[in-house]
Design an enzyme around this catalytic site. Structure first.
Site, short mmCIF file in Angstrom:
data_model
loop_
_atom_site.label_atom_id
_atom_site.label_comp_id
_atom_site.label_asym_id
_atom_site.label_seq_id
_atom_site.Cartn_x
_atom_site.Cartn_y
_atom_site.Cartn_z
CG HIS A 52 41.51 -21.78 60.89
ND1 HIS A 52 41.66 -21.05 62.06
CD2 HIS A 52 42.14 -21.05 59.93
CE1 HIS A 52 42.32 -19.93 61.82
NE2 HIS A 52 42.63 -19.91 60.53
CB THR B 131 38.69 -16.40 69.18
OG1 THR B 131 37.58 -16.38 68.28
CG2 THR B 131 39.94 -16.87 68.46
CE LYS C 257 31.10 -20.97 71.80
NZ LYS C 257 32.32 -21.71 72.16
NE ARG C 258 30.65 -21.77 62.65
CZ ARG C 258 31.07 -23.02 62.46
NH1 ARG C 258 30.29 -23.91 61.87
NH2 ARG C 258 32.28 -23.39 62.85
CE LYS D 177 36.59 -12.67 69.89
NZ LYS D 177 35.72 -13.13 68.79
CE LYS E 154 31.52 -23.45 67.06
NZ LYS E 154 32.87 -22.89 67.27
#
Length: 825
Positions: free
Chosen positions: A367, A667, A559-560, A671, A565
């Site tokens: 991952h 992911t 998100k985290r 969504k 990010k």
């Protein structure tokens, strides 16, 4: 059978309003000990949960019988994380009883929604990894594939997050405190787990054997949660392990008056599964994480061997024909060596047979592209906790390196890189190497990611065994993230397609394309989106006190919180817009609501500073009368699956803005797309496949490609160059540096600015100009609501590839080789 018995059976399994009502009232009285007139909201929720669980158990027991009779090959999914989200509504949807339950509760004068909110979310995961595992469990059973999910029953899951004075504050997640009606404790299903000690050699019938003499033994107790498929008879099993002491109370110590010693073993043993992912900055945290990973791997393998010996006529040489184990990242990689140990030392297989079974049992999902994220443990720590495993690792490594030398003759550097033991400095055990060596298949989680691991992270293993490598692009379950999260959109799609068969066959969504220019359908689509935005605005007002304008663009990044990010790139865009508004009182722009959410790891200082940075920007722009009608910034605290279900349907724009080559897949991007949000993103992770599927014209692309990123790095990246070339970027950073967003404190955000100007490891400054320009294209597109709605419809219509059903089918076809086993009810 008597009428009473028939009625009782129907009460436990029937789906009619009458049967559900009788079951609900029975459970309220006989399990909760309450009458309707004195029951609390939690009593009512628990009674309803037990009513739904009865029907799950009926399916689960029938599934177990069917799988045993058919001797079906099963998938065992090993994951240190699961983020299933609340069970109640999802289970009612999958059973097809939600409307009858709503009618039943209404007849009793109960608001179903008031019971739904009582459920605590199991915080058994940190983010995408755990949510992926839960999506895959849903798709496995919906596709009627026999499967068991194995993991840890953390007493305290991912922390609860609150925002105090703009800072993240962590508090204990007590998700089990009100009780968990979905799980069944199996006190007789207990596995011994060994730690420490030493090994001894002995002879048995002329064979040289090894015995592990542990310093400590802990019991793992199984807790089972049935997982139902969507409108099928199948129900699979999520089995989580809780640590307990072999002897929980020392009477001898108690009688001597040493009351602490009397319960010391119990306290020490139960600490193992107390909390999800302890802070591993300290040595004690590292040890606990390794103990957790070995604990659940050992329990699970012992359980699988027990099942095999109970149900199979074959010996353990054929174990791999009954089970395939999918390792969800490197966390459970120790399972490779533990299975080898169990087969050799406990069940006395010969080495060649034991290693053959092991290699053909495991498959490994990688991952990450970051070498530093691949777990490795100091040899000394490993030796002290798992002495027998250290011996086996040396043996496996010697055999492995003998093969490596034959293939890469004379290449000492490659041999060193392929060794399980990292000896470049302090000696470490490389867990990803164990996973690669001990698995028959290795897969990445997006097309780009799978190619990159061949070229970078796992290049040496690809050179060694290219036939092992595959791609399985991640997916998300439409049952949770469309049917449950967005009922109005689900109903609209069903009304146009004529039935709801698309929920399990997402490729049928392509039929929506012919309606994308239909003005009536566009109006209906816009009405669904507006309703979702209004509902989200109510939620945001309740939890933050901030009022939102549903007519504005809902620009969302949840998100985290992590530097890679690039939430701070998003924040720089907000500051740029704010500067434009302040510099030009007549500046015209489409109003925007910027929404953030996510948790920062407790020990990750820069991520926590990013949260403070975002909330500080919000404090300024939301208060400034010049900007507040055009800009709104909100940070939604304690982002989790339950809150996500409110957010995804309302999004207009999805921010997927990591630097190319950083995100394995993602992911949340799927969504958002599935709910009709448009994506602004880089060519990173699954963004590439989303863009290819929905159409390049329906995706807002910006930023350097992975080849360009590599070229910039090779030239020697100089962030200051981009600062000098872009006046708006310079002004934004200077405003931060001046203390404008920190009440004049020039030191608060200095680490953030200094990091960008001097190092900028995720190249925000290199992508800034492209990002700002692309955001202007977003605003222009939003002004044309017909065009925007057309793009939104096409995003949903072409999102079928990103169902986790497709992902699981890919695993079946290319990796596992298993077939469906339908269960008749």
């Amino acid at each position: 059978m008597s009428e009473t018995a028939v009625d009782r059976e129907h009460t436990r399994t029937g789906h009619s309003v009458d049967a559900l009502k009788r079951a609900f009232l029975d459970n309220l009285f006989y399990i909760r000990g309450r009458n309707l007139d004195v029951a609390t909201s939690n009593d009512l929720y628990m009674a309803l949960a037990y009513t739904v669980r009865d029907r799950l158990l009926h399916r689960f027991n029938q599934s177990s019988k069917t799988f045993k009779h058919d001797k079906a090959r099963s998938v065992c999914y090993f994951s240190a994380e699961y983020l299933p989200g609340p069970h109640l509504v999802n289970n009612m949807i999958n059973l097809g009883i939600i409307e009858n339950v709503r009618t039943m509760t209404a007849e009793l004068g109960i608001d179903l929604d008031s019971l739904v909110v009582q459920e605590e979310e199991p915080g058994l995961g940190n983010g995408g990894l755990g949510r992926l595992a839960a999506c895959y469990m849903d798709s496995l059973v919906t596709l009627q594939l026999p499967a068991i999910g194995y993991g840890i029953r953390y007493e305290h899951g991912i922390f609860n997050q609150s925002i105090v004075d703009g800072w993240q504050i962590e508090s204990t997640d007590k998700w089990l405190h009100p009780g968990n009606p979905w799980e069944i404790r199996r006190p007789k299903l207990t596995m011994p787990v060994l730690f420490g000690g030493h090994t001894e050699q002995y002879k048995d019938d002329g064979h040289q054997r090894t015995r592990w003499v542990p310093h400590e033994v802990i019991s793992g107790v199984a807790y089972d949660t049935p997982i139902p498929g969507y409108r099928v008879g199948n129900a699979n099993l999520l089995r989580l392990w809780r640590s307990e002491a072999v002897e929980s109370f020392n009477f001898k110590a108690f009688n001597k008056g040493d009351y602490y010693a009397a319960v010391e073993c119990k306290i020490h043993s139960e600490t193992l599964t107390k909390v999800l992912y302890p802070n591993d900055e300290q040595a004690a945290g590292k040890e606990l994480r390794l103990r957790q990973q070995f604990f659940f791997s050992s329990c699970s393998l012992q359980d699988m061997i027990r099942i095999y010996l109970d149900t199979s006529d074959d010996d353990l040489k054929h174990f791999h024909n009954k089970f395939v184990i999918q390792l969800n990242d490197t966390h459970p990689a120790i399972a490779v060596i533990e299975l080898l140990r169990l087969l050799l030392d406990v069940h006395h297989l010969e080495w060649d047979d034991a290693w053959h079974v092991t290699k053909h049992t495991f498959c490994y999902t990688n991952h990450t592209l970051l070498p530093e994220a691949l777990e490795k443990w100091p040899v000394e720590l490993f030796q002290s906790l798992l002495p027998r495993h250290m011996e086996l690792i040396y043996e496996v490594n010697q055999m492995h390196l003998d093969d490596v030398r034959l293939k890469f003759h004379g290449d000492s550097e490659k041999i060193a890189r392929l060794s399980i033991i990292d000896e470049s400095g302090n000696r470490y055990v490389r867990m990803a190497h164990i996973a690669c060596i001990g698995s028959s298949r290795i897969n990445g989680v997006a097309e780009l990611h799978s190619e990159l691991i061949k070229k970078t992270t796992l290049k040496d293993f690809y050179d060694l065994s290219p036939e092992k490598f595959f791609n399985v692009t991640n997916g998300v379950t439409p049952r949770r993230f469309l049917v449950q999260s967005n009922p109005p959109l689900t109903d609209l799609i069903t009304s146009r397609l004529g039935d709801d068969d698309w929920i399990c066959h997402m490729d049928r969504l392509h039929c929506l394309e012919k309606y994308c220019e239909d003005s009536n359908f566009q109006d209906q689509w816009q009405a669904v989106k507006m309703r979702a935005k209004q509902q989200l605005s109510v939620y945001v007002k309740e939890c933050t006190g901030i009022s939102l304008d549903p007519a504005s663009i809902y620009d969302i990044q949840v998100k985290r919180i992590h530097e890679y990010k690039r939430q701070h790139l998003n924040a720089l865009h907000i500051i740029t817009l704010y500067n434009r508004i302040k510099d030009d009182p007549h500046y015209k722009m489409v109003p925007r609501t910027f929404m953030f959410g996510g948790k920062a790891a407790p020990g990750y200082k820069m991520a926590k500073l990013l949260i403070k940075f975002i909330t500080s920007i919000a404090e300024v722009v939301n208060r400034d009368p010049v900007s507040r009608d055009l800009l709104r910034v909100v940070f939604c605290p304690n982002f989790n699956v339950k809150r996500a279900q409110n957010i995804y349907p309302a999004a207009d724009l999805s921010e997927q803005i990591s630097l190319a080559g950083m995100e394995a897949s993602g992911t949340s991007n799927m969504k958002f797309t599935m709910n009709g949000a448009l994506t602004i993103g880089t060519l990173d992770g699954a963004n590439i496949e989303i863009r290819d599927e929905v159409g390049h014209e329906n995706f807002f692309l910006f930023g350097n490609t992975i080849d360009q990123v590599e070229a910039i790095r090779n030239e020697g990246y100089q962030p200051g160059k981009y600062l000098q070339e872009n006046e708006e970027l310079s002004e934004a950073l200077e405003l931060i540096r001046s203390g404008y967003f920190s009440h004049g404190d020039t030191e608060l955000f200095k680490p953030l600015v200094d990091n960008l100007v001097s190092d900028d490891p995720y190249m925000l400054l290199a992508d800034y100009a492209s990002y700002i320009s692309c955001q202007e294209s977003v605003s222009a597109a939003y002004l044309d609501q017909s065009r925007w709605t057309r793009m939104s419809i096409l995003n949903v219509a072409r999102s079928g590839k990103f169902s986790s059903d497709r992902s699981i089918q890919d695993y079946c076809d290319n990796i596992w080789g298993i077939d469906p086993v339908p269960v008749e009810i």
